[in-house]
Design a protein around this motif. Sequence first.
Motif, short mmCIF file in Angstrom:
data_model
loop_
_atom_site.label_atom_id
_atom_site.label_comp_id
_atom_site.label_asym_id
_atom_site.label_seq_id
_atom_site.Cartn_x
_atom_site.Cartn_y
_atom_site.Cartn_z
N LYS A 1 5.21 1.07 3.62
CA LYS A 1 5.31 0.62 5.01
C LYS A 1 3.94 0.43 5.67
CE LYS A 1 9.90 2.49 6.04
NZ LYS A 1 10.70 3.36 6.93
N ALA A 2 2.98 1.23 5.29
CA ALA A 2 1.66 1.15 5.93
C ALA A 2 0.96 -0.17 5.66
CB ALA A 2 0.79 2.32 5.45
N THR A 3 1.17 -0.72 4.45
CA THR A 3 0.48 -1.95 4.07
C THR A 3 1.41 -3.14 3.90
OG1 THR A 3 0.66 -1.42 1.71
CG2 THR A 3 -1.28 -0.59 2.88
N GLY A 4 2.72 -2.88 3.78
CA GLY A 4 3.67 -3.97 3.54
C GLY A 4 3.70 -4.42 2.09
N GLU A 5 2.96 -3.74 1.23
CA GLU A 5 2.92 -4.10 -0.19
C GLU A 5 4.04 -3.40 -0.95
OE1 GLU A 5 -1.70 -4.80 -1.32
OE2 GLU A 5 -1.13 -2.71 -0.86
#
Length: 285
Positions: free
Chosen positions: A74-78
Amino acid sequence: MGPPSKPTLPFLIINLSGFTSENQSMSIEVIRQWPLKPQIAAVGSCCLVGVVCGGTLYIANLGDSRVVLGKLMKATGETVAAQLSTEHNACIESVRQELHSAHPDDSQIVVLKHNVWRVKGLIQISRSIGDVYLKKAEYNRAPLYARFRLREPFKNPILSSDPSVSVHELQPHDQFIIFASDGLWEHLTNQEAVDIVQNHPRSGSAKRLIKVALQSAAKKREMRYSDLKRIDRGVRRHFHDDITVVVLYLDSSLLSRASSIRTPNISVKGAGVSLPPNTLAPGPA
């Protein structure tokens, strides 16, 4: 020439309620066919099993197939790759150490042959279904072809049929799971495979993974993908290993509901692992 190449049987099993013992089914078949088809003793397979029970993924693995999870950060969307299974290939140092520990009096239990580590110089995997000529000494003799037989007798089984069992509690950010034979992982890293599935969601993801792997195999052989595809499948085994892939997409809402349903218990046992009974609930199809 070495033993027959190992096919892989990757299964995705939902709501598994029973197990079949290899020692019962395979031994009966080998005993029946041994006099006429002695080479059956040198036939074996890897096996990969996934069971979803009440929001929990159980994995049992024999051989060098692999399970890789695509997990959203969730922090990076990766979407990052996480390997969930344990492999049994002599190229892995821990596997070689395991073999040496199990056979302390056999200095040749693992042999480096043509720059590849092999069990007794014959086979790369240390655990499998079948391969009874390396599990039961009575099948390591004529009429089995001499090229498959070990020169010296053995008392303890060389290969094991005990699976490695692992458990993963599925989370809402778990996107999909890739079950694949080693033929795929010879050409793709875990993250490369996850990226391909993430970039081509649900639309033939497994077929796309296989195509990319075959394109890589063709490139390594300095040939075109179209030329590789024209080669007969039996002959193509000299160019690349067999590849089998299953991609399972996860639905967080279904997983949440499954974890709350009470159903009969199930216990899971593997090599050195005995998990307590857990609730067997309908998993997402």
